[in-house]
Write a protein that holds these residues in place. Structure first.
Motif, PDB file in Angstrom:
ATOM      1  N   LEU A  48     -32.075 -35.720 -51.723  1.00  0.00           N
ATOM      2  CA  LEU A  48     -31.195 -35.547 -50.193  1.00  0.00           C
ATOM      3  C   LEU A  48     -29.998 -36.099 -50.468  1.00  0.00           C
ATOM      4  O   LEU A  48     -29.238 -35.908 -49.256  1.00  0.00           O
ATOM      5  CB  LEU A  48     -31.913 -36.045 -49.100  1.00  0.00           C
ATOM      6  N   GLY A  49     -29.515 -36.491 -51.639  1.00  0.00           N
ATOM      7  CA  GLY A  49     -28.234 -36.971 -51.641  1.00  0.00           C
ATOM      8  C   GLY A  49     -27.076 -36.193 -51.394  1.00  0.00           C
ATOM      9  O   GLY A  49     -26.127 -36.231 -50.491  1.00  0.00           O
ATOM     10  N   ALA A  50     -27.252 -34.780 -51.845  1.00  0.00           N
ATOM     11  CA  ALA A  50     -26.248 -33.657 -51.365  1.00  0.00           C
ATOM     12  C   ALA A  50     -26.111 -33.459 -49.957  1.00  0.00           C
ATOM     13  O   ALA A  50     -25.141 -33.291 -49.424  1.00  0.00           O
ATOM     14  CB  ALA A  50     -26.302 -32.701 -52.335  1.00  0.00           C
ATOM     15  N   GLY A  51     -27.437 -33.455 -49.583  1.00  0.00           N
ATOM     16  CA  GLY A  51     -27.620 -33.235 -47.733  1.00  0.00           C
ATOM     17  C   GLY A  51     -26.693 -34.344 -47.197  1.00  0.00           C
ATOM     18  O   GLY A  51     -26.012 -34.196 -46.192  1.00  0.00           O
ATOM     19  N   LEU A  52     -26.967 -35.684 -47.386  1.00  0.00           N
ATOM     20  CA  LEU A  52     -26.332 -36.602 -46.874  1.00  0.00           C
ATOM     21  C   LEU A  52     -24.817 -36.669 -47.089  1.00  0.00           C
ATOM     22  O   LEU A  52     -23.945 -36.977 -46.064  1.00  0.00           O
ATOM     23  CB  LEU A  52     -27.032 -37.949 -47.367  1.00  0.00           C
ATOM     24  N   ALA A  53     -24.249 -36.275 -48.277  1.00  0.00           N
ATOM     25  CA  ALA A  53     -22.836 -36.177 -48.697  1.00  0.00           C
ATOM     26  C   ALA A  53     -22.019 -35.329 -47.577  1.00  0.00           C
ATOM     27  O   ALA A  53     -21.103 -35.601 -47.125  1.00  0.00           O
ATOM     28  CB  ALA A  53     -22.438 -35.877 -50.000  1.00  0.00           C
ATOM     29  N   ASP A  54     -22.919 -34.134 -47.513  1.00  0.00           N
ATOM     30  CA  ASP A  54     -22.580 -32.992 -46.555  1.00  0.00           C
ATOM     31  C   ASP A  54     -22.220 -33.565 -45.145  1.00  0.00           C
ATOM     32  O   ASP A  54     -21.243 -33.287 -44.534  1.00  0.00           O
ATOM     33  CB  ASP A  54     -23.211 -31.860 -46.553  1.00  0.00           C
ATOM     34  N   VAL A  63     -13.731 -40.739 -44.207  1.00  0.00           N
ATOM     35  CA  VAL A  63     -14.709 -41.049 -45.722  1.00  0.00           C
ATOM     36  C   VAL A  63     -14.972 -39.925 -46.424  1.00  0.00           C
ATOM     37  O   VAL A  63     -15.290 -38.839 -45.681  1.00  0.00           O
ATOM     38  CB  VAL A  63     -16.084 -41.518 -45.025  1.00  0.00           C
ATOM     39  N   GLU A  64     -14.871 -39.873 -47.657  1.00  0.00           N
ATOM     40  CA  GLU A  64     -14.953 -38.795 -48.618  1.00  0.00           C
ATOM     41  C   GLU A  64     -16.176 -39.150 -49.322  1.00  0.00           C
ATOM     42  O   GLU A  64     -16.051 -39.897 -50.324  1.00  0.00           O
ATOM     43  CB  GLU A  64     -13.648 -38.561 -49.442  1.00  0.00           C
ATOM     44  N   ALA A  65     -17.252 -38.376 -49.128  1.00  0.00           N
ATOM     45  CA  ALA A  65     -18.753 -38.536 -49.919  1.00  0.00           C
ATOM     46  C   ALA A  65     -18.821 -37.698 -51.028  1.00  0.00           C
ATOM     47  O   ALA A  65     -18.369 -36.449 -50.992  1.00  0.00           O
ATOM     48  CB  ALA A  65     -19.673 -38.574 -48.943  1.00  0.00           C
ATOM     49  N   SER A  66     -19.358 -38.044 -52.152  1.00  0.00           N
ATOM     50  CA  SER A  66     -19.589 -37.423 -53.156  1.00  0.00           C
ATOM     51  C   SER A  66     -20.948 -37.771 -53.955  1.00  0.00           C
ATOM     52  O   SER A  66     -21.460 -39.040 -53.618  1.00  0.00           O
ATOM     53  CB  SER A  66     -18.457 -37.339 -54.365  1.00  0.00           C
ATOM     54  N   VAL A  67     -21.646 -36.962 -54.747  1.00  0.00           N
ATOM     55  CA  VAL A  67     -22.889 -37.217 -55.093  1.00  0.00           C
ATOM     56  C   VAL A  67     -22.540 -37.673 -56.785  1.00  0.00           C
ATOM     57  O   VAL A  67     -22.077 -37.153 -57.565  1.00  0.00           O
ATOM     58  CB  VAL A  67     -23.856 -36.340 -55.243  1.00  0.00           C
ATOM     59  N   VAL A  68     -23.089 -38.874 -57.209  1.00  0.00           N
ATOM     60  CA  VAL A  68     -23.026 -39.132 -58.631  1.00  0.00           C
ATOM     61  C   VAL A  68     -24.533 -39.238 -59.174  1.00  0.00           C
ATOM     62  O   VAL A  68     -25.466 -39.760 -58.550  1.00  0.00           O
ATOM     63  CB  VAL A  68     -22.638 -40.737 -58.681  1.00  0.00           C
ATOM     64  N   THR A  69     -24.768 -38.440 -60.300  1.00  0.00           N
ATOM     65  CA  THR A  69     -26.120 -38.244 -60.747  1.00  0.00           C
ATOM     66  C   THR A  69     -26.278 -39.320 -61.776  1.00  0.00           C
ATOM     67  O   THR A  69     -25.638 -39.283 -62.944  1.00  0.00           O
ATOM     68  CB  THR A  69     -26.228 -36.826 -61.038  1.00  0.00           C
ATOM     69  N   PRO A  70     -27.371 -40.248 -61.615  1.00  0.00           N
ATOM     70  CA  PRO A  70     -27.623 -41.255 -62.483  1.00  0.00           C
ATOM     71  C   PRO A  70     -28.404 -40.471 -63.724  1.00  0.00           C
ATOM     72  O   PRO A  70     -28.780 -39.176 -63.575  1.00  0.00           O
ATOM     73  CB  PRO A  70     -28.489 -41.947 -61.922  1.00  0.00           C
ATOM     74  N   MET A  71     -28.444 -41.232 -65.035  1.00  0.00           N
ATOM     75  CA  MET A  71     -29.010 -40.666 -66.144  1.00  0.00           C
ATOM     76  C   MET A  71     -30.456 -40.443 -65.629  1.00  0.00           C
ATOM     77  O   MET A  71     -30.966 -39.178 -66.192  1.00  0.00           O
ATOM     78  CB  MET A  71     -29.004 -41.607 -67.318  1.00  0.00           C
ATOM     79  N   ALA A  72     -30.968 -41.131 -64.886  1.00  0.00           N
ATOM     80  CA  ALA A  72     -32.314 -40.773 -64.173  1.00  0.00           C
ATOM     81  C   ALA A  72     -32.491 -41.725 -62.940  1.00  0.00           C
ATOM     82  O   ALA A  72     -31.498 -42.312 -62.838  1.00  0.00           O
ATOM     83  CB  ALA A  72     -33.401 -41.046 -65.148  1.00  0.00           C
ATOM     84  N   LEU A  89     -30.332 -43.471 -53.780  1.00  0.00           N
ATOM     85  CA  LEU A  89     -31.878 -43.532 -53.332  1.00  0.00           C
ATOM     86  C   LEU A  89     -32.633 -43.800 -54.547  1.00  0.00           C
ATOM     87  O   LEU A  89     -32.136 -43.755 -55.715  1.00  0.00           O
ATOM     88  CB  LEU A  89     -32.325 -41.882 -52.912  1.00  0.00           C
ATOM     89  N   SER A  90     -33.626 -44.746 -54.343  1.00  0.00           N
ATOM     90  CA  SER A  90     -34.343 -45.236 -55.351  1.00  0.00           C
ATOM     91  C   SER A  90     -35.768 -45.728 -54.961  1.00  0.00           C
ATOM     92  O   SER A  90     -35.914 -46.199 -53.625  1.00  0.00           O
ATOM     93  CB  SER A  90     -33.806 -46.542 -56.064  1.00  0.00           C
ATOM     94  N   LEU A 271     -31.143 -32.911 -42.105  1.00  0.00           N
ATOM     95  CA  LEU A 271     -31.836 -33.082 -43.542  1.00  0.00           C
ATOM     96  C   LEU A 271     -33.263 -32.659 -43.743  1.00  0.00           C
ATOM     97  O   LEU A 271     -33.471 -32.343 -44.809  1.00  0.00           O
ATOM     98  CB  LEU A 271     -31.693 -34.564 -43.843  1.00  0.00           C
ATOM     99  N   ALA A 272     -34.086 -32.743 -42.783  1.00  0.00           N
ATOM    100  CA  ALA A 272     -35.448 -32.339 -42.708  1.00  0.00           C
ATOM    101  C   ALA A 272     -35.789 -31.002 -43.298  1.00  0.00           C
ATOM    102  O   ALA A 272     -36.891 -30.627 -43.611  1.00  0.00           O
ATOM    103  CB  ALA A 272     -36.438 -32.650 -41.629  1.00  0.00           C
ATOM    104  N   VAL A 273     -34.564 -30.008 -42.783  1.00  0.00           N
ATOM    105  CA  VAL A 273     -34.780 -28.693 -43.287  1.00  0.00           C
ATOM    106  C   VAL A 273     -35.154 -28.314 -44.710  1.00  0.00           C
ATOM    107  O   VAL A 273     -35.847 -27.742 -45.247  1.00  0.00           O
ATOM    108  CB  VAL A 273     -33.494 -27.970 -42.829  1.00  0.00           C
ATOM    109  N   ALA A 274     -34.230 -29.172 -45.569  1.00  0.00           N
ATOM    110  CA  ALA A 274     -34.717 -29.046 -47.121  1.00  0.00           C
ATOM    111  C   ALA A 274     -35.338 -30.265 -47.503  1.00  0.00           C
ATOM    112  O   ALA A 274     -36.114 -30.028 -48.632  1.00  0.00           O
ATOM    113  CB  ALA A 274     -32.883 -29.397 -47.693  1.00  0.00           C
ATOM    114  N   HIS A 275     -35.573 -31.312 -46.859  1.00  0.00           N
ATOM    115  CA  HIS A 275     -36.379 -32.390 -47.276  1.00  0.00           C
ATOM    116  C   HIS A 275     -37.386 -32.649 -45.990  1.00  0.00           C
ATOM    117  O   HIS A 275     -37.090 -33.691 -45.214  1.00  0.00           O
ATOM    118  CB  HIS A 275     -35.565 -33.323 -47.651  1.00  0.00           C
ATOM    119  N   PRO A 276     -38.561 -31.841 -46.040  1.00  0.00           N
ATOM    120  CA  PRO A 276     -39.143 -32.102 -44.865  1.00  0.00           C
ATOM    121  C   PRO A 276     -40.112 -33.262 -44.751  1.00  0.00           C
ATOM    122  O   PRO A 276     -40.674 -33.706 -43.659  1.00  0.00           O
ATOM    123  CB  PRO A 276     -40.617 -31.134 -45.270  1.00  0.00           C
ATOM    124  N   ALA A 277     -40.061 -34.153 -45.715  1.00  0.00           N
ATOM    125  CA  ALA A 277     -40.512 -35.670 -45.772  1.00  0.00           C
ATOM    126  C   ALA A 277     -39.804 -36.488 -44.733  1.00  0.00           C
ATOM    127  O   ALA A 277     -40.464 -37.376 -44.080  1.00  0.00           O
ATOM    128  CB  ALA A 277     -40.342 -36.392 -47.203  1.00  0.00           C
TER     129      ALA A 277
END
Length: 307
Positions: A48-54, A63-72, A89-90, A271-277
């Motif tokens: 949900l990182g991209a949705g939160l950034a949006d 505030v300027e938000a962006s997503v950083v993708t970890p190696m995992a 998120l972890s 956010l729940a539209v894309a992430h029902p959890a």
């Protein structure tokens, strides 16, 4: 003595010019106008990182938000600790003791799915012996939890045909018959697994009996959660789970931590539209972030909305 053309109370032109020069020098020393605050969100693809950034970019000024993708996903904590991300998120079973990392919210429970075709004879972890099994992408939260489960069950890598596939790759391979089973850890429902269940009949193998072994050997964060029939149109089962947290650097300004936490809770329906959890997210569950301590800014938000 005043210039004849200037009123008696006028500020001398020389003084005005000197003052402007001082202001210009101060601006140059400070690097000019201050830009928007950077908020880098460590988040794996599909999370949900991209949705939160949006949401942040649309609702938080300056505030300027962006997503950083970890190696995992296992690298999220390291990114925050090294100052390469402000939040992320972890899963809780990936956390170590690091005073530089706090939490903004407990977002949802991550359930370990062991997915097999409905007509396959795999009904227990031991039935994976000799089978083709994906344990998740290298270094991912899925791979960590699945690896611990398999070790507790006494299944070394040589006991089964191991692969490390992404969720998309694993679902496609299972459909083709190139894979007998795959693990994936995610909140209910996992969209890709639900899509798979719409195309082919599957089962979620019951893993609940291993919760005690994982708690005693690795961490007390593991709990048992049910997977209802309605989730994937499959027989009901239960499995092990741990929480996914929205982590934050301890150095994140309190006001920004407050605003991000508020935005997450107030806009969870978006956010729940894309992430029902996230439909189950509420103030009480979100504040329960142990073993990671609450960031002071997040704690202030929860106090402000406490019933």
């Amino acid at each position: 003595m005043n210039n004849r053309d200037e009123p008696a109370n006028a500020v001398p032109r020389r003084a005005v010019l000197a003052g402007l020069a001082v202001l210009a020098g101060a601006a140059a020393c400070s690097g000019g106008p201050v830009g928007p605050r950077r908020l880098r969100i460590a988040s794996s693809a599909g999370d949900l990182g991209a949705g939160l950034a949006d949401l942040v970019n649309r609702h938080l000024r300056d505030v300027e938000a962006s997503v950083v993708t970890p190696m995992a996903s296992a690298g999220t904590v390291d990114l925050i600790a090294r100052g390469e991300a402000e939040i992320g998120l972890s899963q809780t079973d990936l956390l170590g003791v690091d005073a530089s990392v706090t939490a903004l919210a407990r977002v949802y429970d991550d359930l370990l799915h062991l997915v097999v075709p409905a007509d396959h004879p795999i009904t227990t972890v031991d039935d994976l012996r000799g089978r083709r099994v994906s344990v998740g992408e290298t270094g991912s939260g899925t791979a960590v939890t699945a690896g611990r489960l398999l070790a507790a069950a006494g299944l070394t890598a040589g006991a089964y045909v191991r692969s490390e596939r992404s969720l998309d790759n694993a679902t496609a391979a299972l459909t083709r018959g190139d894979l007998d089973a795959f693990f994936f850890s995610g909140g209910l429902p996992v969209a890709r697994i639900r899509e798979l269940s719409a195309r082919t009949r599957i089962r979620i193998v019951d893993l609940s009996g291993w919760a005690g072994a994982l708690r005693s050997t690795y961490s007390d964060v593991y709990v048992v959660r049910n997977v209802p029939t309605s989730t994937y149109q499959a027989p009901p089962s239960a499995t092990i789970a741990d929480a996914t947290l929205l982590l934050a650097s301890a150095s994140l300004p309190d006001a920004l931590a407050y605003d991000v936490t508020r935005l997450l809770l107030e806009r969870r329906d978006v956010l729940a539209v894309a992430h029902p959890a996230l439909e189950a997210l509420d103030v009480r569950s979100a504040a329960a972030t142990m073993p990671a301590p609450l960031h002071p800014g997040a704690a202030r938000y929860y106090r402000s909305v406490k019933p």
